[in-house]
Design a protein around this motif. Structure first.
Motif, PDB file in Angstrom:
ATOM      1  N   VAL A 185       0.884  -1.131   0.223  1.00 40.84           N
ATOM      2  CA  VAL A 185      -0.001  -0.177   0.017  1.00 40.84           C
ATOM      3  C   VAL A 185       1.051   1.216  -0.028  1.00 40.84           C
ATOM      4  CG1 VAL A 185      -1.703   1.324   1.193  1.00 40.84           C
ATOM      5  CG2 VAL A 185      -1.868  -1.307   1.223  1.00 40.84           C
ATOM      6  N   LYS A 186       1.942   1.223   0.789  1.00 42.30           N
ATOM      7  CA  LYS A 186       3.019   2.161   0.983  1.00 42.30           C
ATOM      8  C   LYS A 186       3.707   2.480  -0.381  1.00 42.30           C
ATOM      9  CE  LYS A 186       3.486   1.711   5.793  1.00 42.30           C
ATOM     10  NZ  LYS A 186       4.516   1.617   6.828  1.00 42.30           N
ATOM     11  N   ARG A 187       4.011   1.415  -0.976  1.00 52.40           N
ATOM     12  CA  ARG A 187       4.789   1.354  -2.260  1.00 52.40           C
ATOM     13  C   ARG A 187       3.894   2.134  -3.271  1.00 52.40           C
ATOM     14  NH1 ARG A 187       9.088   2.829  -4.867  1.00 52.40           N
ATOM     15  NH2 ARG A 187       9.662   1.727  -6.620  1.00 52.40           N
ATOM     16  N   GLU A 188       2.686   1.559  -3.358  1.00 52.44           N
ATOM     17  CA  GLU A 188       1.824   1.999  -4.384  1.00 52.44           C
ATOM     18  C   GLU A 188       1.472   3.337  -4.513  1.00 52.44           C
ATOM     19  OE1 GLU A 188      -0.978  -0.712  -5.598  1.00 52.44           O
ATOM     20  OE2 GLU A 188       0.457  -2.050  -6.543  1.00 52.44           O
ATOM     21  N   ALA A 189       1.486   4.126  -3.175  1.00 58.67           N
ATOM     22  CA  ALA A 189       1.298   5.346  -3.232  1.00 58.67           C
ATOM     23  C   ALA A 189       2.385   6.070  -3.869  1.00 58.67           C
ATOM     24  CB  ALA A 189       1.283   5.903  -1.693  1.00 58.67           C
ATOM     25  N   ASN A 190       3.458   5.617  -4.130  1.00 58.91           N
ATOM     26  CA  ASN A 190       4.765   6.097  -4.757  1.00 58.91           C
ATOM     27  C   ASN A 190       4.801   5.801  -6.359  1.00 58.91           C
ATOM     28  OD1 ASN A 190       6.482   7.774  -2.537  1.00 58.91           O
ATOM     29  ND2 ASN A 190       6.191   5.424  -1.962  1.00 58.91           N
ATOM     30  N   THR A 191       4.481   4.368  -6.530  1.00 56.13           N
ATOM     31  CA  THR A 191       4.555   4.016  -7.831  1.00 56.13           C
ATOM     32  C   THR A 191       3.375   4.561  -8.780  1.00 56.13           C
ATOM     33  OG1 THR A 191       3.074   2.047  -7.380  1.00 56.13           O
ATOM     34  CG2 THR A 191       5.504   1.674  -7.120  1.00 56.13           C
ATOM     35  N   LYS A 192       2.167   5.021  -8.209  1.00 53.88           N
ATOM     36  CA  LYS A 192       1.147   5.542  -9.000  1.00 53.88           C
ATOM     37  C   LYS A 192       1.768   6.882  -9.560  1.00 53.88           C
ATOM     38  CE  LYS A 192      -3.604   7.162  -8.785  1.00 53.88           C
ATOM     39  NZ  LYS A 192      -4.760   7.321  -7.985  1.00 53.88           N
ATOM     40  N   ASP A 193       2.164   7.466  -8.751  1.00 49.68           N
ATOM     41  CA  ASP A 193       2.557   8.873  -9.395  1.00 49.68           C
ATOM     42  C   ASP A 193       3.886   8.700 -10.597  1.00 49.68           C
ATOM     43  OD1 ASP A 193       0.806  10.325  -7.834  1.00 49.68           O
ATOM     44  OD2 ASP A 193       2.230  10.982  -6.329  1.00 49.68           O
ATOM     45  N   ALA A 194       4.826   7.913 -10.148  1.00 46.59           N
ATOM     46  CA  ALA A 194       5.765   7.538 -10.925  1.00 46.59           C
ATOM     47  C   ALA A 194       5.570   7.089 -12.237  1.00 46.59           C
ATOM     48  CB  ALA A 194       6.959   6.745 -10.140  1.00 46.59           C
ATOM     49  N   LEU A 195       4.647   5.772 -12.095  1.00 46.56           N
ATOM     50  CA  LEU A 195       4.101   5.438 -13.492  1.00 46.56           C
ATOM     51  C   LEU A 195       3.537   6.351 -14.280  1.00 46.56           C
ATOM     52  CD1 LEU A 195       3.211   1.805 -12.503  1.00 46.56           C
ATOM     53  CD2 LEU A 195       5.370   2.663 -13.809  1.00 46.56           C
ATOM     54  N   LYS A 196       2.504   7.172 -13.651  1.00 44.41           N
ATOM     55  CA  LYS A 196       1.809   8.071 -14.231  1.00 44.41           C
ATOM     56  C   LYS A 196       2.291   9.129 -15.009  1.00 44.41           C
ATOM     57  CE  LYS A 196      -2.328  10.440 -15.256  1.00 44.41           C
ATOM     58  NZ  LYS A 196      -1.466  11.751 -15.869  1.00 44.41           N
ATOM     59  N   SER A 197       3.675   9.617 -14.428  1.00 46.19           N
ATOM     60  CA  SER A 197       4.540  10.326 -15.030  1.00 46.19           C
ATOM     61  C   SER A 197       5.176   9.705 -16.199  1.00 46.19           C
ATOM     62  CB  SER A 197       5.484  10.865 -14.049  1.00 46.19           C
ATOM     63  OG  SER A 197       6.510  11.928 -14.572  1.00 46.19           O
ATOM     64  N   PHE A 198       5.627   8.544 -15.914  1.00 45.62           N
ATOM     65  CA  PHE A 198       6.370   7.973 -16.841  1.00 45.62           C
ATOM     66  C   PHE A 198       5.541   7.529 -18.250  1.00 45.62           C
ATOM     67  CE2 PHE A 198       7.344   3.691 -19.173  1.00 45.62           C
ATOM     68  CZ  PHE A 198       8.602   3.840 -19.589  1.00 45.62           C
ATOM     69  N   LEU A 199       4.285   7.244 -17.916  1.00 38.29           N
ATOM     70  CA  LEU A 199       3.383   7.055 -19.092  1.00 38.29           C
ATOM     71  C   LEU A 199       3.062   8.073 -19.986  1.00 38.29           C
ATOM     72  CD1 LEU A 199       1.395   4.079 -17.491  1.00 38.29           C
ATOM     73  CD2 LEU A 199       2.996   3.894 -19.299  1.00 38.29           C
ATOM     74  N   ASP A 200       2.774   9.246 -19.157  1.00 40.36           N
ATOM     75  CA  ASP A 200       2.613  10.541 -20.023  1.00 40.36           C
ATOM     76  C   ASP A 200       3.661  10.936 -20.931  1.00 40.36           C
ATOM     77  OD1 ASP A 200       0.226  11.080 -18.595  1.00 40.36           O
ATOM     78  OD2 ASP A 200       0.867  12.171 -17.250  1.00 40.36           O
ATOM     79  N   ARG A 201       4.850  10.683 -20.501  1.00 40.87           N
ATOM     80  CA  ARG A 201       5.894  10.976 -21.367  1.00 40.87           C
ATOM     81  C   ARG A 201       6.039   9.971 -22.313  1.00 40.87           C
ATOM     82  NH1 ARG A 201      11.485   9.347 -21.317  1.00 40.87           N
ATOM     83  NH2 ARG A 201      11.478   8.641 -19.223  1.00 40.87           N
ATOM     84  N   ALA A 202       5.994   8.678 -22.063  1.00 36.42           N
ATOM     85  CA  ALA A 202       5.955   7.687 -22.713  1.00 36.42           C
ATOM     86  C   ALA A 202       4.981   7.557 -24.227  1.00 36.42           C
ATOM     87  CB  ALA A 202       6.047   6.238 -22.618  1.00 36.42           C
ATOM     88  N   THR A 203       3.785   8.244 -24.033  1.00 39.01           N
ATOM     89  CA  THR A 203       2.714   8.279 -24.668  1.00 39.01           C
ATOM     90  C   THR A 203       2.528   9.622 -25.504  1.00 39.01           C
ATOM     91  OG1 THR A 203       1.031   8.500 -23.085  1.00 39.01           O
ATOM     92  CG2 THR A 203       1.571   6.386 -23.732  1.00 39.01           C
ATOM     93  N   ALA A 204       2.994  10.533 -25.135  1.00 42.13           N
ATOM     94  CA  ALA A 204       3.176  12.078 -25.545  1.00 42.13           C
ATOM     95  C   ALA A 204       2.985  12.191 -26.766  1.00 42.13           C
ATOM     96  CB  ALA A 204       4.406  12.843 -24.824  1.00 42.13           C
TER      97      ALA A 204
END
Length: 817
Positions: free
Chosen positions: A57-76
């Motif tokens: 639960v703690k980890r995914e509070a961090n991975t959510k923002d990180a993956l969202k940022s990565f995917l925004d860049r990857a699919t820009a």
């Protein structure tokens, strides 16, 4: 050591002090501690540990923002990237990374791959997959991959960039391998003698406290000096479970590490695919498999129990979960050498025993990690043979010795609900130390055995198909369509497979090479960065987006969301779609059930190299589709010469000039229309050597393109120059399309060409976007240590190269006397 290094070391020591990361005896010896009088240290393997679920639960509070940022860049650049928002409004993808085995070769290549995914790496966001690592929930390690995962995890989740920034020769910084573990001080004999004396003392004190010891203890303690050089005696009192108390872990700012070992049954001297796997996480030690089906609390490993209950109420053992000891369990190949049947290895290991195990009780098992008392003694959760839980000791060996050199299984567990596994393959399958996919096949096959009946793994082709389609030379996605996986025990994660191949450096270095200069280390890491990014996106400018598609796929399927056209194109390019291409048949398997049948019957784990009585010549006619930018360029000339004392000499030479039917297409390729191809047909002649010719030597002499580039020895602080120009690397690789069954990859790693095994000079690699921090002369490390070619897939498959090596081994053994 520079001032900055002292500051870093002091900070690390301060961190360890804060989390009390030391054995209760402040040494390598475990000690008694108080525990609850009614504690039971065993739980049945019927779900995630509560501590792991809480941490996620703690980890995914961090991975959510990180993956969202990565995917925004990857699919820009997608025509429509609304899928990203749609997914994250409902769920967060869960990603794992599997760090393959292969000794130091694996450690450095995996480091480069991870650096490409780490936003802390200079240049990774601009020219790599930066940010993806911050979105990964789990990492797993086995064999040489555990060298890497242990280093970064237990140095307070350090970055590869930080290790590189401090990397020198001869200063005993992290991964300073300028001197072999056989002679860590080099000419400084006082340092070597003190180090070996400390190791011997640690082992003897542990034994005197009543714990079984072996040469595996010495193995782990020795490598600690390379992974934790700032800690006293290489972290000899550092505990595995205490990472739980580190802020970076408690706050979910790093992935959860799981390393693998295998259990050798009592009375046996080897392991195979049917052997039990052990997971080692910060929380637990144990196995999901029916032979144990239990986990014990990692912190109290070493406590004498009966069915999980301490035999002395209120008294437990702590400090047995030593970081060096457990890393040794995951990387221990001493077992393989000791049971090889070779008198030379037996003699050498016995000399090590005389040095490190004087006057100690070893119960006859000097080659394995001994977990005793057995934490599963008397448990009743097992479903099959009870021999493991009945034994007083648990014997552990290298997690990849059974052929599963890529540690997939912890990340495939249904309980962890992972969507994507990114996996490296640095296996030494071929004589030239390149992979051909045997680790994929091993894990796929194991799920149909009794020991793996609760596992699932995507369908993969047989080894011959993997080679024929070039899958072992380029990124490939497996399990792209979950609707085709319903015949398995459950739908497993999608797999992104990243095999070792040469871009700017020949990373096919023997597992037995024990010394690397700084320049060589940087070359290996740099090439790993290029493996992860398809040569800094010059092989495929769309690969960043394709990785983004892989991250989103399972959640897109589960939520039944529209699939972007760019993702459809990526999956057509990178997904294996069931094509089987071998000497008997070429077909596309259309259904999951047929896939299971065709693949399993077509699989062969035997070596691709064969011999026959006398010489026999085999001719292969192959058609290869190549991009038209290579029109009229001379291709690599490869001469293979076989020299035999008692047999006739033979040689073959192949030289090919490529001509496009319409070479104006080449200009279109250079301008960006890179989907134009021409087809080349060539005839290759292979000469096999008779079995009796035992002294035969084979050499391969590659040549490079006529427009061979120059290497640059300048070093900066990023991995990629960011050039978006076309790739001109010596492999002549085009975008891989595993899905259609045709080979579009060319000779992507020169399998008939360069051989960067120890002691030879590697061919220069050409890349138009080379990593500037690691732009070094590309030569293979010299073999100054034990030159044993060890194939991690087959414990019995190793050889000694030359009489000089035999002398080297014997001399190395003598220095321990």
């Amino acid at each position: 050591m520079q001032f900055a290094d002292y500051v870093a070391a002091a900070a690390f020591l301060s961190y360890l002090s804060a989390v009390n990361a030391w054995s209760p005896t402040n040494s390598y010896t475990p000690g008694k501690v108080e525990c609850d009088a009614d504690v039971n240290l065993i739980r049945k393997a019927d779900g995630l540990a509560p501590a792991e679920a809480e941490w996620l639960v703690k980890r995914e509070a961090n991975t959510k923002d990180a993956l969202k940022s990565f995917l925004d860049r990857a699919t820009a650049k997608f025509s429509d990237n609304s899928l990203v928002d749609s997914i994250f409004s409902s769920a967060t993808p869960r990603v794992g990374f599997a760090s393959c085995g292969g000794g130091y070769r694996a450690m450095f290549v995996d480091a480069g791959v991870v650096a490409a995914m780490d936003e802390r790496t200079v240049g990774a966001n601009e020219n790599g997959l930066g940010g993806l690592l911050q979105g990964i929930a789990y990492i797993s390690g086995s064999s040489g991959g555990s060298f890497f995962t242990t280093t970064v995890t237990y140095n307070n989740w350090t970055s590869v960039q930080d290790i590189i920034n401090q990397m020198k020769d001869g200063d005993h910084s992290i991964w300073d391998l300028s001197q072999s573990p056989l002679n860590p001080g080099g000419s400084d004999t006082e340092y070597t003698n003190e180090l070996f004396a400390n190791i011997t003392e640690s082992i003897q004190l542990k034994n005197e406290a009543g714990f079984d010891v072996s040469l595996a203890d010495a193995w782990g303690l020795s490598y600690g000096y390379y992974f934790f050089p700032s800690l006293p005696r290489g972290g000899y009192s550092y505990q595995w479970s205490d990472i739980q108390d580190a802020d970076v872990f408690k706050n979910g700012e790093m992935p959860l590490l799981i390393e693998l070992a295998k259990v050798e049954k009592a009375g046996e001297t080897s392991v195979d695919l049917s052997s039990t796997s052990i997971e080692m996480s910060p929380f637990e030690f144990g196995s999901w498999e029916p032979s144990i089906k239990s986990f014990t609390d990692m912190k109290y490993l070493g406590t004498e129990v009966n069915n999980g209950v301490p035999t002395t109420p209120g008294e437990c053992i702590a400090g047995f979960d030593n970081v060096n000891f457990l890393t040794s369990a995951s990387t221990n190949v001493i077992n393989t050498l000791y049971n090889s049947g070779s008198g030379m290895y037996t003699s050498m290991i016995n000399s090590f025993k005389s040095k490190f195990l004087p006057n100690v009780t070893t119960v006859g098992h000097i080659d394995v990690n001994i977990a005793a008392p057995n934490p599963f003694k008397g448990t009743t959760n097992y479903e099959s043979d009870s021999s493991i839980v009945d034994n007083d000791q648990l014997y552990l060996v290298d997690g990849g010795i059974d052929g599963q050199v890529i540690p997939f299984t912890p990340l495939m567990r249904k309980e962890r609900d992972i969507d994507l596994v990114i996996a490296t393959d640095t296996t030494a399958d071929t004589d030239e130390v390149w992979p051909f996919g045997s680790a994929l096949v091993a894990t796929y096959e194991r799920q149909f055995m009794e020991i793996g009946k609760t596992d699932a793994f995507p369908y993969v082709p047989d080894i011959e198909t993997i080679q024929n389609l070039g899958i072992n030379k380029n990124p490939t996605f497996f399990g792209c369509d979950s609707s085709n996986l319903t015949d398995l025990a459950y739908v497993p994660p999608l797999v992104v497979y990243l095999p070792n191949r040469a871009y700017s450096y020949d990373t096919n270095v023997s597992t037995a090479v024990l010394t690397y200069t700084r320049e060589q280390r940087l070359g290996m890491i740099r090439n790993g960065f290029e493996i992860a990014t398809r040569n800094n996106f010059t092989d495929d400018p769309d690969f960043l987006g394709c990785m983004g598609c892989a991250v989103m796929r399972r959640k897109q399927e589960q939520l039944d969301l529209p699939w972007p056209s760019e993702c459809a194109q990526c999956f057509e390019r990178y997904c294996w779609n069931g094509t089987i291409s071998n000497s008997d048949t070429t077909s596309i398997v259309s259904s999951s059930s047929a896939n299971a049948t065709s693949t399993s019957t077509g699989i062969s784990s035997a070596s691709a190299n064969s011999t026959s009585e006398g010489f026999s010549t085999i001719h292969f006619e192959t058609s290869t589709t190549i991009p038209c930018d290579e029109c009229e360029q001379p291709q690599p000339t490869v001469m293979t010469t076989t020299i035999e004392e008692d047999c006739s000499d033979s040689a073959t030479q192949v030289a090919t000039m490529i001509e496009c039917e319409e070479c104006e297409e080449a200009e279109a390729y250079r301008s960006g229309s890179y989907n134009h191809y021409t087809t080349r047909t060539s005839l290759t002649t292979t000469t096999e050597i008779c079995e009796e010719c035992e002294e035969a030597k084979a050499t391969s002499v590659p040549s490079t393109y006529s427009n061979n580039g120059n290497n640059n020895n300048n070093e900066a602080n990023d991995f990629s120059s960011g050039s978006s120009g076309e790739s001109s690397n010596s492999e002549g690789t085009s975008n891989n399309s595993a899905s259609n069954g045709s080979e579009k990859s060319g000779n992507s790693n020169g399998s008939n060409g360069s051989n960067a095994s120890a002691g030879s000079n590697a061919s220069n690699k050409i890349t138009s976007s080379a990593a500037t921090i690691l732009q070094v002369t590309t030569s293979a490390p010299s073999s100054t240590g034990v030159s044993v070619v060890l194939n991690e897939n087959n414990g019995a498959s190793f050889s000694v190269s030359g009489m000089l090596t035999v002398v080297t081994i014997l001399l190395a053994g003598l220095q321990f006397m």
